[in-house]
Write a protein that holds these residues in place. Structure first.
Motif, mmCIF file in Angstrom:
data_model
loop_
_atom_site.group_PDB
_atom_site.id
_atom_site.type_symbol
_atom_site.label_atom_id
_atom_site.label_comp_id
_atom_site.label_asym_id
_atom_site.label_seq_id
_atom_site.Cartn_x
_atom_site.Cartn_y
_atom_site.Cartn_z
ATOM 1 N N PRO A 29 0.816 -1.220 0.000
ATOM 2 C CA PRO A 29 0.000 0.000 0.000
ATOM 3 C C PRO A 29 0.847 1.265 0.000
ATOM 4 C CG PRO A 29 0.082 -0.949 2.187
ATOM 5 C CD PRO A 29 0.789 -1.907 1.284
ATOM 6 N N TRP A 30 0.227 2.359 -0.412
ATOM 7 C CA TRP A 30 0.898 3.655 -0.375
ATOM 8 C C TRP A 30 0.981 4.159 1.056
ATOM 9 C CZ3 TRP A 30 3.488 5.694 -4.325
ATOM 10 C CH2 TRP A 30 3.164 5.300 -5.609
ATOM 11 N N LYS A 31 -0.046 3.879 1.837
ATOM 12 C CA LYS A 31 -0.103 4.371 3.215
ATOM 13 C C LYS A 31 0.632 3.428 4.159
ATOM 14 C CE LYS A 31 -4.457 6.759 2.669
ATOM 15 N NZ LYS A 31 -5.818 6.923 3.165
ATOM 16 N N THR A 32 1.057 3.984 5.267
ATOM 17 C CA THR A 32 1.767 3.205 6.283
ATOM 18 C C THR A 32 0.790 2.301 7.020
ATOM 19 O OG1 THR A 32 3.237 5.076 6.586
ATOM 20 C CG2 THR A 32 3.251 3.423 8.303
ATOM 21 N N LYS A 37 6.015 1.952 12.656
ATOM 22 C CA LYS A 37 6.476 3.231 13.184
ATOM 23 C C LYS A 37 7.114 4.088 12.099
ATOM 24 C CE LYS A 37 7.178 1.454 17.794
ATOM 25 N NZ LYS A 37 8.091 1.235 18.898
ATOM 26 N N CYS A 38 7.256 3.541 10.918
ATOM 27 C CA CYS A 38 7.842 4.266 9.797
ATOM 28 C C CYS A 38 6.789 5.191 9.180
ATOM 29 C CB CYS A 38 8.346 3.279 8.749
ATOM 30 S SG CYS A 38 9.091 4.058 7.326
ATOM 31 N N PRO A 39 7.166 6.413 8.820
ATOM 32 C CA PRO A 39 6.175 7.330 8.255
ATOM 33 C C PRO A 39 5.832 7.065 6.786
ATOM 34 C CG PRO A 39 8.299 8.407 8.395
ATOM 35 C CD PRO A 39 8.453 7.061 9.037
ATOM 36 N N PHE A 40 6.537 6.154 6.136
ATOM 37 C CA PHE A 40 6.311 5.878 4.721
ATOM 38 C C PHE A 40 5.725 4.484 4.547
ATOM 39 C CE2 PHE A 40 10.119 8.583 4.974
ATOM 40 C CZ PHE A 40 9.601 9.719 4.377
ATOM 41 N N GLY A 41 4.924 4.322 3.503
ATOM 42 C CA GLY A 41 4.368 3.018 3.184
ATOM 43 C C GLY A 41 5.373 2.164 2.426
#
Length: 71
Positions: A29-32, A37-41
């Motif tokens: 996915p694009w979202k986390t 805890k990572c801000p990026f997906g």
């Protein structure tokens, strides 16, 4: 290296792998995910890896994709 060869290397080595990750449903996915805890997906992560490593990053993506299919 002439101009045509340079553009060919650029397109095949960087642009096509980036497009493959963007449009592949197995990129994640694009979202986390909520538990992360990572801000990026995951898809953003693969794009950054391919952007920095080029064809080597794309081969890493393909190897990971194959190992997920085997599970």
């Amino acid at each position: 290296m002439n101009t045509t060869a340079a553009w060919t290397v650029l397109i095949i080595g960087f642009v096509l792998p980036l497009l493959h990750v963007v449009f592949s449903p197995r990129s994640g996915p694009w979202k986390t995910p909520l538990e992360s805890k990572c801000p990026f997906g995951p898809r953003w992560g693969w794009l950054v890896i391919i952007l920095f490593l080029g064809p080597i990053g794309w081969l890493m993506f393909m190897a990971k994709k194959r190992s997920q299919e085997a599970d």
